[in-house]
Structures are given as C-alpha cells and as structure tokens.
Write an enzyme that holds these catalytic residues in place. Structure first.
Site, PDB file in Angstrom:
ATOM      1  N   LYS A  56      -9.539  -9.771  -7.530  1.00  0.00           N
ATOM      2  CA  LYS A  56     -10.634  -9.963  -6.572  1.00  0.00           C
ATOM      3  C   LYS A  56     -11.637  -8.812  -6.629  1.00  0.00           C
ATOM      4  O   LYS A  56     -11.279  -7.701  -7.023  1.00  0.00           O
ATOM      5  CB  LYS A  56     -10.087 -10.168  -5.158  1.00  0.00           C
ATOM      6  CG  LYS A  56      -9.508  -8.963  -4.472  1.00  0.00           C
ATOM      7  CD  LYS A  56      -9.261  -9.284  -2.990  1.00  0.00           C
ATOM      8  CE  LYS A  56      -9.056  -7.982  -2.226  1.00  0.00           C
ATOM      9  NZ  LYS A  56      -9.017  -8.134  -0.798  1.00  0.00           N
ATOM     10  N   LYS A 103       0.836  -1.200   0.000  1.00  0.00           N
ATOM     11  CA  LYS A 103       0.000   0.000   0.000  1.00  0.00           C
ATOM     12  C   LYS A 103       0.866   1.243   0.000  1.00  0.00           C
ATOM     13  O   LYS A 103       0.548   2.247  -0.606  1.00  0.00           O
ATOM     14  CB  LYS A 103      -0.915   0.018   1.233  1.00  0.00           C
ATOM     15  CG  LYS A 103      -2.083  -0.907   1.103  1.00  0.00           C
ATOM     16  CD  LYS A 103      -3.173  -0.558   2.095  1.00  0.00           C
ATOM     17  CE  LYS A 103      -4.344  -1.493   1.947  1.00  0.00           C
ATOM     18  NZ  LYS A 103      -5.159  -1.618   3.127  1.00  0.00           N
ATOM     19  N   LYS A 163     -13.760  -2.750  -3.696  1.00  0.00           N
ATOM     20  CA  LYS A 163     -14.467  -1.478  -3.857  1.00  0.00           C
ATOM     21  C   LYS A 163     -13.621  -0.444  -4.601  1.00  0.00           C
ATOM     22  O   LYS A 163     -14.121   0.579  -5.027  1.00  0.00           O
ATOM     23  CB  LYS A 163     -14.918  -0.932  -2.506  1.00  0.00           C
ATOM     24  CG  LYS A 163     -13.799  -0.739  -1.531  1.00  0.00           C
ATOM     25  CD  LYS A 163     -14.347  -0.387  -0.174  1.00  0.00           C
ATOM     26  CE  LYS A 163     -13.341  -0.673   0.906  1.00  0.00           C
ATOM     27  NZ  LYS A 163     -13.401  -2.005   1.450  1.00  0.00           N
TER      28      LYS A 163
HETATM   29  P1  AMP Z   1     -11.069  -4.786   2.654  1.00  0.00           P
HETATM   30  O1  AMP Z   1     -11.932  -3.646   3.104  1.00  0.00           O
HETATM   31  O2  AMP Z   1     -10.878  -4.895   1.189  1.00  0.00           O
HETATM   32  O3  AMP Z   1      -9.780  -4.805   3.433  1.00  0.00           O
HETATM   33  O4  AMP Z   1     -11.815  -6.121   3.056  1.00  0.00           O
HETATM   34  C1  AMP Z   1     -12.300  -6.346   4.332  1.00  0.00           C
HETATM   35  C2  AMP Z   1     -12.566  -7.809   4.530  1.00  0.00           C
HETATM   36  O5  AMP Z   1     -13.377  -8.346   3.479  1.00  0.00           O
HETATM   37  C3  AMP Z   1     -11.329  -8.657   4.585  1.00  0.00           C
HETATM   38  O6  AMP Z   1     -11.500  -9.624   5.616  1.00  0.00           O
HETATM   39  C4  AMP Z   1     -11.252  -9.350   3.275  1.00  0.00           C
HETATM   40  O7  AMP Z   1     -10.672 -10.612   3.379  1.00  0.00           O
HETATM   41  C5  AMP Z   1     -12.717  -9.464   2.883  1.00  0.00           C
HETATM   42  N1  AMP Z   1     -12.810  -9.314   1.420  1.00  0.00           N
HETATM   43  C6  AMP Z   1     -12.564  -8.197   0.697  1.00  0.00           C
HETATM   44  N2  AMP Z   1     -12.734  -8.423  -0.621  1.00  0.00           N
HETATM   45  C7  AMP Z   1     -13.069  -9.730  -0.741  1.00  0.00           C
HETATM   46  C8  AMP Z   1     -13.374 -10.583  -1.859  1.00  0.00           C
HETATM   47  N3  AMP Z   1     -13.371 -10.151  -3.097  1.00  0.00           N
HETATM   48  N4  AMP Z   1     -13.697 -11.870  -1.597  1.00  0.00           N
HETATM   49  C9  AMP Z   1     -13.712 -12.334  -0.324  1.00  0.00           C
HETATM   50  N5  AMP Z   1     -13.445 -11.593   0.756  1.00  0.00           N
HETATM   51  C10 AMP Z   1     -13.126 -10.297   0.557  1.00  0.00           C
END
Ligand code: AMP
Length: 342
Positions: free
Chosen positions: A208, A119, A211
C-alpha cells in the site's frame, strides 16, 4: 446532544499522501455530508497516540492543527453544529480514564493485539509501554463520548472490539456506566458503507501507499507540486501484458491507477474500465491519470491556502470546551463508582 455518536480520528503525522486522502480524509468528509443530521460526528486528532511510533516532536503541535486544516480543505464543513473537531490532549479526561481502565484490562488482551504484535515485534527495535497501551487510550477515546460507530481500517477493528470488552467488563462490575460501541459486525457494515479505497504504492503496487516509503517516489504527497506528481505517475510501475485491464490481483499497478482516476474524477470505476480496457497505449492512459492528479493537487492546495485559521481555531476551542464537559461527566461517573469521588 442526544444524537448517536460517530467517532473518528486521524493521527497527525508528517506528509499525508493520496492514500490518506482517498482512504481516510475524503470518506470522513463524505460521512459528514451523509450523516451529520442524524449523528453527532466527533472528529479528533489523536495527538497522544502520535508518539507511540517515532515522530518529530518539534512539529507535532503544528501538525495537529494542520490535520484539521487538511480536513477542511477536503470539504469538511466546520460550521455544522453536529460536528466537533478537537485534539485529544486538550481533553485531559482521555488520559485520566486510560489510567483507570488500565486496571480493568489484562496484559494478555493487549499482547494479542495485531497492531502491537506487528509494530512491536516487527518494526521497532525497542517497544514502548505507550504502544502496548495504545488500545486502552483508544478505548477511553471511544467510551468518554459513548460513541456508537468508530469507522476504522481493518487493522483497528480489534481495538474497537477490545474497547467494547473493557466497557462490558466495567459495566458488569459497576452498573451501566458506559455506552458500548456497536459490535464488530455492525462496525464493519458501517465502515464498509463508507467508501474507503486502498491505494497502492506507485512503484511497488504489491504494497500500500505509505509514508514509510524511503524514496517517496511511489507516493503522491498532498504537498507535492503538480509537476512532481505528474512525473511520479508517468513513472508508475504497470505490467508487461501490453493491454490495459483492471485486475487487482494480477495487474495491481494499472488497477491502482484506474482506481485513482475514478476517485479523483468522481467517475464510476466501470466507466473508467469501459473507456480504457483493451487499449494498448499505457502512456496516454497514464497521462490522463497524471492530469487528474495534478488538477486535484492544484485545487486541494488552493483550498488549503484559503482555510481560515481564525475560524478553524474558534471551532476547535469551542468543540474542546463542549467535549471537555461531556468527557468530564463520563469521567466523574467512573471516578464515583471506583471510589475516587463521592
Ligand atoms: P496511517 O497514518 O498510515 O495509519 O494512515 C492513516 C489513515 O489513512 C488510516 O485510516 C488508513 O486506513 C488510511 N490510509 C493510509 N494509507 C492508505 C492507503 N495507501 N490507501 C488508503 N487508505 C490509506
């Protein structure tokens, strides 16, 4: 309160999506169902971690509360007395312990953290000290409650390991102050026992669902209308093989849709494969996926509208009171051994 602690958090950010639901919200709710009797579950909103990446500050407070509403809509039982639901910043000991632990953490260790490297160097033009120090705050999150298990995604296991190293170093110097989280191997085994799916972007299934996708066309947001979601699924990228087959590597698009259908209809993946593999009509399959997504969103959004805000706030304030007591006890032990209190 002598049960071993499972600690988990989900950052309050804009627009949670189906990936967050299937990969984070639902596994936590299922973990509660499975383990609530045997463990204490600390589910917190790491609001202080929120601005380590750019956010809209005017929305943070409301979003933190909304995160908890989303968990309830996903089935979290807030009446369970072994579950505590709280906001990190409402327990000042998190910040205080971070400042102390900073002096027992090496810059070299923090520089090695993959999340910081990715990041920090890759995505952000200027790197804040907050992002650099994120793992120390996370160590405080864990150590204040003596959490044994911290189910996290692969990108965070390194941070849990660092929390363990910091705690061990501190204990070596000052005696048994911190309960150590389990070592990486046990953490991974525990996390893997919680069924976390990796959902892919609908248009670019090689990455993946996230957002940060600019158009939002490859992402099903939890607040998308069923109609919008249906369109997104029907336009999802598949492949040109001409026959449905589950193969995550060669056919990530169709496999992703099969994963989504299995998860949302609570059907074993093998049954989904049996039902659709070999079929040459991608459109019919997509229509079934779209229907399951639309049904899910309709139910989820209705559950969310029904969440009782009074009851939710009561649970949060009660948990925050109780967890302030626990955290302050740990903090006081630390303050005493480092010479700040007698
Ligand atoms: P983030 O806000 O992207 O850090 O995601 C927060 C949580 O959601 C983390 O525990 C990630 O593992 C889960 N997460 C985010 N994107 C995905 C995805 N595409 N598939 C499965 N889990 C996700």
């Amino acid at each position: 309160m002598s049960k071993p602690v499972i600690l988990t958090g989900l950052r309050a950010n804009n627009d949670l999506h189906l990936g967050n639901y299937l990969g984070a919200l639902l596994p936590i709710v299922e973990m509660q169902k499975k383990h609530a009797g045997e463990f204490q579950i600390n589910l917190f909103v790491p609001d202080l971690h929120s601005f380590t990446t750019p956010i809209d500050h005017s929305k943070l407070y409301e979003q933190s509360l909304n995160n908890i509403r989303l968990f309830i809509a996903a089935g979290l039982n807030i009446k369970d007395e072994n579950t505590f639901v709280y906001r990190q910043s409402f327990i000042p000991a998190h910040s205080e312990l971070t400042v102390i632990l900073n002096s027992f953490t090496y810059i070299g260790e923090l520089k090695r953290m993959t999340q910081f490297k990715e990041k920090g160097e890759g995505q952000q033009s200027s790197v804040s000290a907050g992002l650099f120090d994120y793992p120390v705050l996370m160590a405080a999150d864990i150590l204040l409650y003596g959490a044994k298990y911290v189910p996290v995604g692969a990108d965070q296991t390194q941070h849990v390991e660092l929390a363990r190293d910091i705690a061990e170093r501190f204990n070596n110097k000052f005696g048994d102050i911190f309960i150590l989280p389990e070592a990486e191997k046990q953490q991974i085994a525990f996390t893997e026992s919680v069924d976390r799916l990796r959902i892919r972007d609908l248009l670019h299934p090689e990455k993946k669902m996230s957002k940060s996708d600019e158009t939002g066309k490859g992402v099903i947001f939890l607040n998308d209308s069923p109609e919008v979601a249906t369109k997104k699924i029907m336009s999802a990228t598949t492949d040109s093989f001409g026959e449905i087959k589950y193969d995550r590597k060669e056919r990530p698009g169709i496999s992703n849709l099969m994963d989504i259908l299995a998860a949302l209809t609570n059907t074993p993946l093998d049954s989904i494969k049996q039902q659709y593999e070999g079929s040459t009509t991608y459109g019919d399959f997509k229509a079934d996926v779209a229907k399951s997504v639309a049904n899910f969103l309709t139910t989820f959004q209705a559950n969310l509208a029904r969440v009782d805000d009074g009851q939710t706030l009561y649970k949060i304030t009660q948990s925050e009171k109780q967890m302030n007591d626990v955290a302050n006890q740990t903090l006081l032990k630390v303050q005493k051994v480092v010479g700040l209190r007698v």
